[in-house]
Design a protein around this motif. Sequence first.
Motif, PDB file in Angstrom:
ATOM      1  N   ARG A   1       0.811  -1.222   0.000  1.00  0.00           N
ATOM      2  CA  ARG A   1       0.000   0.000   0.000  1.00  0.00           C
ATOM      3  C   ARG A   1       0.841   1.266   0.000  1.00  0.00           C
ATOM      4  O   ARG A   1       0.418   2.287  -0.520  1.00  0.00           O
ATOM      5  N   THR A   2       2.034   1.199   0.607  1.00  0.00           N
ATOM      6  CA  THR A   2       2.844   2.411   0.742  1.00  0.00           C
ATOM      7  C   THR A   2       4.022   2.474  -0.222  1.00  0.00           C
ATOM      8  O   THR A   2       4.641   3.521  -0.368  1.00  0.00           O
ATOM      9  N   GLY A   3       4.356   1.339  -0.833  1.00  0.00           N
ATOM     10  CA  GLY A   3       5.521   1.306  -1.718  1.00  0.00           C
ATOM     11  C   GLY A   3       6.836   1.298  -0.960  1.00  0.00           C
ATOM     12  O   GLY A   3       7.890   1.581  -1.529  1.00  0.00           O
ATOM     13  N   VAL A   4       6.779   0.981   0.328  1.00  0.00           N
ATOM     14  CA  VAL A   4       7.961   0.941   1.177  1.00  0.00           C
ATOM     15  C   VAL A   4       8.257  -0.528   1.497  1.00  0.00           C
ATOM     16  O   VAL A   4       7.348  -1.284   1.809  1.00  0.00           O
ATOM     17  N   SER A   5       9.517  -0.903   1.425  1.00  0.00           N
ATOM     18  CA  SER A   5       9.876  -2.308   1.639  1.00  0.00           C
ATOM     19  C   SER A   5       9.592  -2.746   3.074  1.00  0.00           C
ATOM     20  O   SER A   5       9.565  -1.937   4.000  1.00  0.00           O
ATOM     21  N   ARG A   6       9.418  -4.048   3.236  1.00  0.00           N
ATOM     22  CA  ARG A   6       9.213  -4.615   4.576  1.00  0.00           C
ATOM     23  C   ARG A   6      10.392  -4.294   5.483  1.00  0.00           C
ATOM     24  O   ARG A   6      10.220  -3.995   6.659  1.00  0.00           O
ATOM     25  N   ARG A   7      11.569  -4.394   4.923  1.00  0.00           N
ATOM     26  CA  ARG A   7      12.782  -4.119   5.699  1.00  0.00           C
ATOM     27  C   ARG A   7      12.767  -2.698   6.242  1.00  0.00           C
ATOM     28  O   ARG A   7      13.088  -2.451   7.404  1.00  0.00           O
ATOM     29  N   LEU A   8      12.379  -1.744   5.394  1.00  0.00           N
ATOM     30  CA  LEU A   8      12.322  -0.349   5.823  1.00  0.00           C
ATOM     31  C   LEU A   8      11.213  -0.131   6.854  1.00  0.00           C
ATOM     32  O   LEU A   8      11.392   0.621   7.815  1.00  0.00           O
ATOM     33  N   LEU A   9      10.106  -0.809   6.698  1.00  0.00           N
ATOM     34  CA  LEU A   9       9.033  -0.711   7.689  1.00  0.00           C
ATOM     35  C   LEU A   9       9.503  -1.241   9.047  1.00  0.00           C
ATOM     36  O   LEU A   9       9.187  -0.655  10.085  1.00  0.00           O
ATOM     37  N   ARG A  10      10.277  -2.310   9.030  1.00  0.00           N
ATOM     38  CA  ARG A  10      10.822  -2.830  10.280  1.00  0.00           C
ATOM     39  C   ARG A  10      11.790  -1.823  10.906  1.00  0.00           C
ATOM     40  O   ARG A  10      11.831  -1.656  12.123  1.00  0.00           O
ATOM     41  N   TYR A  11      12.569  -1.167  10.050  1.00  0.00           N
ATOM     42  CA  TYR A  11      13.483  -0.124  10.545  1.00  0.00           C
ATOM     43  C   TYR A  11      12.686   1.015  11.191  1.00  0.00           C
ATOM     44  O   TYR A  11      13.056   1.501  12.261  1.00  0.00           O
ATOM     45  N   TYR A  12      11.599   1.426  10.547  1.00  0.00           N
ATOM     46  CA  TYR A  12      10.765   2.476  11.136  1.00  0.00           C
ATOM     47  C   TYR A  12      10.247   2.043  12.506  1.00  0.00           C
ATOM     48  O   TYR A  12      10.186   2.841  13.433  1.00  0.00           O
ATOM     49  N   GLU A  13       9.910   0.777  12.621  1.00  0.00           N
ATOM     50  CA  GLU A  13       9.452   0.264  13.912  1.00  0.00           C
ATOM     51  C   GLU A  13      10.588   0.311  14.940  1.00  0.00           C
ATOM     52  O   GLU A  13      10.386   0.742  16.076  1.00  0.00           O
ATOM     53  N   GLU A  14      11.788  -0.102  14.533  1.00  0.00           N
ATOM     54  CA  GLU A  14      12.944  -0.055  15.435  1.00  0.00           C
ATOM     55  C   GLU A  14      13.215   1.364  15.922  1.00  0.00           C
ATOM     56  O   GLU A  14      13.646   1.568  17.059  1.00  0.00           O
ATOM     57  N   GLN A  15      12.962   2.336  15.064  1.00  0.00           N
ATOM     58  CA  GLN A  15      13.202   3.737  15.405  1.00  0.00           C
ATOM     59  C   GLN A  15      12.047   4.347  16.202  1.00  0.00           C
ATOM     60  O   GLN A  15      12.096   5.522  16.562  1.00  0.00           O
ATOM     61  N   GLY A  16      11.012   3.579  16.442  1.00  0.00           N
ATOM     62  CA  GLY A  16       9.871   4.072  17.206  1.00  0.00           C
ATOM     63  C   GLY A  16       8.892   4.889  16.393  1.00  0.00           C
ATOM     64  O   GLY A  16       8.018   5.557  16.943  1.00  0.00           O
ATOM     65  N   LEU A  17       9.011   4.836  15.075  1.00  0.00           N
ATOM     66  CA  LEU A  17       8.130   5.613  14.203  1.00  0.00           C
ATOM     67  C   LEU A  17       6.809   4.899  13.952  1.00  0.00           C
ATOM     68  O   LEU A  17       5.791   5.543  13.725  1.00  0.00           O
ATOM     69  N   LEU A  18       6.837   3.586  13.938  1.00  0.00           N
ATOM     70  CA  LEU A  18       5.626   2.773  13.793  1.00  0.00           C
ATOM     71  C   LEU A  18       5.510   1.878  15.021  1.00  0.00           C
ATOM     72  O   LEU A  18       6.515   1.385  15.529  1.00  0.00           O
ATOM     73  N   ARG A  19       4.282   1.690  15.463  1.00  0.00           N
ATOM     74  CA  ARG A  19       4.040   0.838  16.632  1.00  0.00           C
ATOM     75  C   ARG A  19       2.900  -0.142  16.329  1.00  0.00           C
ATOM     76  O   ARG A  19       1.782   0.037  16.810  1.00  0.00           O
ATOM     77  N   PRO A  20       3.185  -1.161  15.522  1.00  0.00           N
ATOM     78  CA  PRO A  20       2.124  -2.109  15.194  1.00  0.00           C
ATOM     79  C   PRO A  20       1.714  -2.939  16.396  1.00  0.00           C
ATOM     80  O   PRO A  20       2.489  -3.116  17.333  1.00  0.00           O
ATOM     81  N   VAL A  21       0.516  -3.426  16.341  1.00  0.00           N
ATOM     82  CA  VAL A  21       0.034  -4.360  17.357  1.00  0.00           C
ATOM     83  C   VAL A  21       0.701  -5.699  17.066  1.00  0.00           C
ATOM     84  O   VAL A  21       0.818  -6.108  15.916  1.00  0.00           O
ATOM     85  N   ARG A  22       1.139  -6.364  18.107  1.00  0.00           N
ATOM     86  CA  ARG A  22       1.712  -7.704  17.946  1.00  0.00           C
ATOM     87  C   ARG A  22       0.640  -8.731  18.284  1.00  0.00           C
ATOM     88  O   ARG A  22       0.072  -8.710  19.365  1.00  0.00           O
ATOM     89  N   LEU A  23       0.374  -9.596  17.336  1.00  0.00           N
ATOM     90  CA  LEU A  23      -0.595 -10.670  17.537  1.00  0.00           C
ATOM     91  C   LEU A  23       0.032 -11.775  18.378  1.00  0.00           C
ATOM     92  O   LEU A  23       1.267 -11.852  18.489  1.00  0.00           O
ATOM     93  N   PRO A  24      -0.784 -12.660  18.962  1.00  0.00           N
ATOM     94  CA  PRO A  24      -0.230 -13.759  19.780  1.00  0.00           C
ATOM     95  C   PRO A  24       0.793 -14.616  19.029  1.00  0.00           C
ATOM     96  O   PRO A  24       1.723 -15.141  19.636  1.00  0.00           O
ATOM     97  N   ASN A  25       0.644 -14.699  17.701  1.00  0.00           N
ATOM     98  CA  ASN A  25       1.593 -15.499  16.917  1.00  0.00           C
ATOM     99  C   ASN A  25       2.858 -14.714  16.559  1.00  0.00           C
ATOM    100  O   ASN A  25       3.723 -15.214  15.859  1.00  0.00           O
TER     101      ASN A  25
END
Length: 120
Positions: free
Chosen positions: A9-33
């Motif tokens: 949807r955003t045209g941003v790679s998964r790797r970059l999205l994970r980096y954004y999460e590491e930097q505290g920019l994204l805070r996804p909900v973590r499912l039990p799995n």
Amino acid sequence: MRIGDLAHRTGVSRRLLRYYEEQGLLRPVRLPNGYREYGEPDVAAVRHIRAMLAAGLPTTVIARLLDCVHDDGGEMVPTACPGMVSNLRKEHRRITETIERLQTSQRALDAMLAAVRSGT
């Protein structure tokens, strides 16, 4: 939505999205799995992050300012949060200084090229 859907949807790679999460920019909900679950606000957040990166802001500054922007008809609109103006001015000065250093380097290279051309 899962990380692959957000990437699509955003045209941003998964790797970059994970980096954004590491930097505290994204805070996804973590499912039990352990899977990340993203929502529509994350799509907008990624657009905002990309816009601020394009403006030359480092992720540390983006982390402080991300909550100070919202969408208005698909456009990112900043609001005057505490520290926003001072952060933006500081980054503007930093970018201006970088441009000045690069222009000095460019003039030095121009002089070197001119000397090489005149010598051949």
